[in-house]
Design an enzyme around this catalytic site. Structure first.
Site, PDB file in Angstrom:
ATOM      1  N   SER A 156       0.812  -1.211   0.000  1.00 29.84           N
ATOM      2  CA  SER A 156       0.000   0.000   0.000  1.00 29.84           C
ATOM      3  C   SER A 156       0.850   1.269   0.000  1.00 29.84           C
ATOM      4  CB  SER A 156      -0.931   0.010   1.216  1.00 29.84           C
ATOM      5  OG  SER A 156      -0.163  -0.092   2.407  1.00 29.84           O
ATOM      6  N   ASP A 400      -3.214   6.352  12.122  1.00 26.40           N
ATOM      7  CA  ASP A 400      -2.412   5.582  11.167  1.00 26.40           C
ATOM      8  C   ASP A 400      -1.072   6.300  10.984  1.00 26.40           C
ATOM      9  OD1 ASP A 400      -1.165   4.567   8.902  1.00 26.40           O
ATOM     10  OD2 ASP A 400      -3.013   4.367   7.739  1.00 26.40           O
ATOM     11  N   HIS A 403       0.874   5.211   6.778  1.00 23.57           N
ATOM     12  CA  HIS A 403       0.608   5.787   5.456  1.00 23.57           C
ATOM     13  C   HIS A 403       0.760   7.306   5.478  1.00 23.57           C
ATOM     14  CE1 HIS A 403      -1.387   1.795   5.489  1.00 23.57           C
ATOM     15  NE2 HIS A 403      -0.814   1.736   4.309  1.00 23.57           N
TER      16      HIS A 403
END
Ligand code: NAG
Ligand code: NAG
Ligand code: NAG
Ligand code: NAG
Ligand code: NAG
Length: 424
Positions: A156, A400, A403
């Site tokens: 990702s 998070d 990311h």
């Protein structure tokens, strides 16, 4: 470290009312295990005796450097390491595009749309110590890709870099001459007029694994199959510019399970390797695949180093218990590196690449990204599942810190990719 999900433990004591929470709890623990996998390895992982970083990998094998590389239009000044530099505040020239102008950013990365109150993270420009980066020239990229395919392969984080790359050039293409479509593991951006595609292929370990499903891959008991790179690699053949990454998924905190036979075997033969040995195995497979499948006279291959996460504020000398949540400034210690676990993987990469003659250009983005505790999506993203009141009351618990918001840090990775592609 205070376990980020400790506040949930009281739920387990409630009688009868357990089940409505159980699913969320399990999902959340899984989520935490994935997001903070790197922390777990630092806690439970083995100790590595010596870290020595005096050596530096020249980013492209010397013998290849002497001849002209495909797509090169110029050269950077001799001896300039573009990965060594500092972040400079540049409100005028950064960001390179607006979040609202790029329809391709997935909702997990659109921080402004999800309420991030500050924009400072968008205004930093990477300045190498001894030279300047060339300006990202979208028209040069598109002209170069005419009749060609470019593909990002990995996890990702590489998907984020892929989207950033598309965002950096899509404005040059009229609305009805571009499209983005997803077919299972493959996402394809097409620039029709140019007959060019920029693609992303989901393969978080590069090798075949039990996490290969493009949608359902949040698996904690991860298994990677030895010698299986062709499983995915057959989908990369014929690509002109390849950009690989793989790192996060290896950070399980446990020994890595390596499957020797096939996933279809009834009795699976599995050996356990240290994270480093397993990762080394994957690097060697990748180099071998590149040697057998890519023509160094016509194509370029890049490998992006580990994307750092910022899950523990003690790493940068703050009080325990915090993370990237509510961070709006950079880490200003130039020697900051973060978790030691990245070092052992960097050593593996250095060692494997140095021994190899396969021309892969190394994008060493780890150090420059490690200063950017401010640039993560934190809580400003589309959530996988609804948040509980307990989580909402404690944003650190679900931030998070892996990311990155777009626009943001990953645009810099692409400026560096641009530099290494056209001005090697
Ligand atoms: C680590 O390696 C360096 C350089 O190779 C050496 O000088 C140093 O003594 C080593 N340290 C330990 C603890 O082995
Ligand atoms: C960008 O690339 C194109 C070639 O496609 C070239 O004509 C143009 O001069 C370049 N622009 C800059 C600012 O270098
Ligand atoms: C379009 O690009 C593909 C490679 O991606 C190439 O095989 C094909 O020949 C190109 N078609 C035209 C009409 O140029
Ligand atoms: C965020 O950080 C600032 C200091 O930088 C602090 O004053 C504020 O209380 C913090 N907010 C939250 C919600 O933690
Ligand atoms: C990448 O950069 C870091 C920091 O500049 C350095 O310590 C490391 O050795 C580099 N990695 C490789 C493989 O060259």
């Amino acid at each position: 470290m205070k376990p980020p999900f400790s506040h949930s433990s009281s739920l387990l004591r409630g009688k009868g009312r357990l089940s409505p929470y159980l699913f969320t709890l399990i999902a959340f623990i899984l989520f935490v295990a994935i997001i903070y996998g790197e922390d777990f390895i630092c806690i439970f992982g083995q100790q590595f005796p010596n870290y020595s970083y005096s050596h530096k990998l020249s980013s492209t094998t010397e013998s290849v450097k002497r001849q002209k590389l495909p797509f090169a239009v110029g050269k950077m000044e001799e001896g300039c390491d573009v990965f060594s530099g500092s972040w400079v505040w540049d409100e005028l020239k950064r960001p390179l595009y607006e979040e609202s102008e790029c329809p391709y950013i997935q909702p997990q990365l659109t921080c402004q749309e999800h309420g991030r109150p500050d924009k400072d993270y968008q205004h930093w420009r990477w300045q190498p110590h001894h030279c300047n980066l060339p300006k990202f020239n979208a028209s040069l990229v598109l002209e170069t890709l005419r009749g060609k395919r470019m593909m990002f392969v990995g996890d990702s984080l590489n998907r984020g870099q892929y989207v950033s790359f598309v965002c950096l050039l899509h404005k040059l293409i009229p609305e009805d001459e571009k499209s983005m479509e997803t077919f299972d593991s493959l996402t394809v951006f097409t620039a029709k007029e140019y007959n060019a595609t920029i693609e992303f292929y989901w393969a978080p370990f590069l090798l075949e694994s039990n996490s290969d499903n493009a949608v359902i891959h949040r698996i904690s008991d991860r298994i990677v199959r030895k010698g299986s790179i062709n499983k995915h690699g057959r989908n990369w053949k014929g690509v002109d510019i390849l950009v690989f990454n793989t790192y996060l998924w290896w950070m399980t905190g446990l020994k890595m399970k390596i499957l020797l036979g096939s996933f279809d075997d009834e009795v699976k033969e599995i050996v356990e390797l240290s994270t480093e040995d397993a990762y080394r195995m994957a690097m060697k497979s990748m180099l071998r695949w590149v040697r057998l499948n890519m023509d160094p006279k016509k194509t370029r291959v890049f490998f992006t180093s580990m994307s750092p996460s910022h899950g523990k504020s003690i790493d940068w000398g703050d009080e325990q218990g915090g993370n990237c949540y509510n961070q709006t400034s950079l880490i200003d210690d130039p020697s900051y590196w973060g978790s030691d676990c990245r070092k052992s993987i960097m050593e593996v990469i250095g060692e494997v690449f140095r021994k190899s003659k396969v021309p892969i250009t190394f994008l060493n983005i780890t150090q420059l990204s490690s200063y950017r505790r401010d640039a993560h999506t934190s809580i400003y993203k589309k959530q996988w599942s609804p948040l509980t009141p307990e989580q909402l009351a404690n944003p650190v618990s679900y931030a998070d810190c892996v990311h990155w918001c777009l626009p943001g840090l990953q645009d810099t990775w692409n400026e560096l990719l641009f530099t290494k592609l056209f001005y090697p």
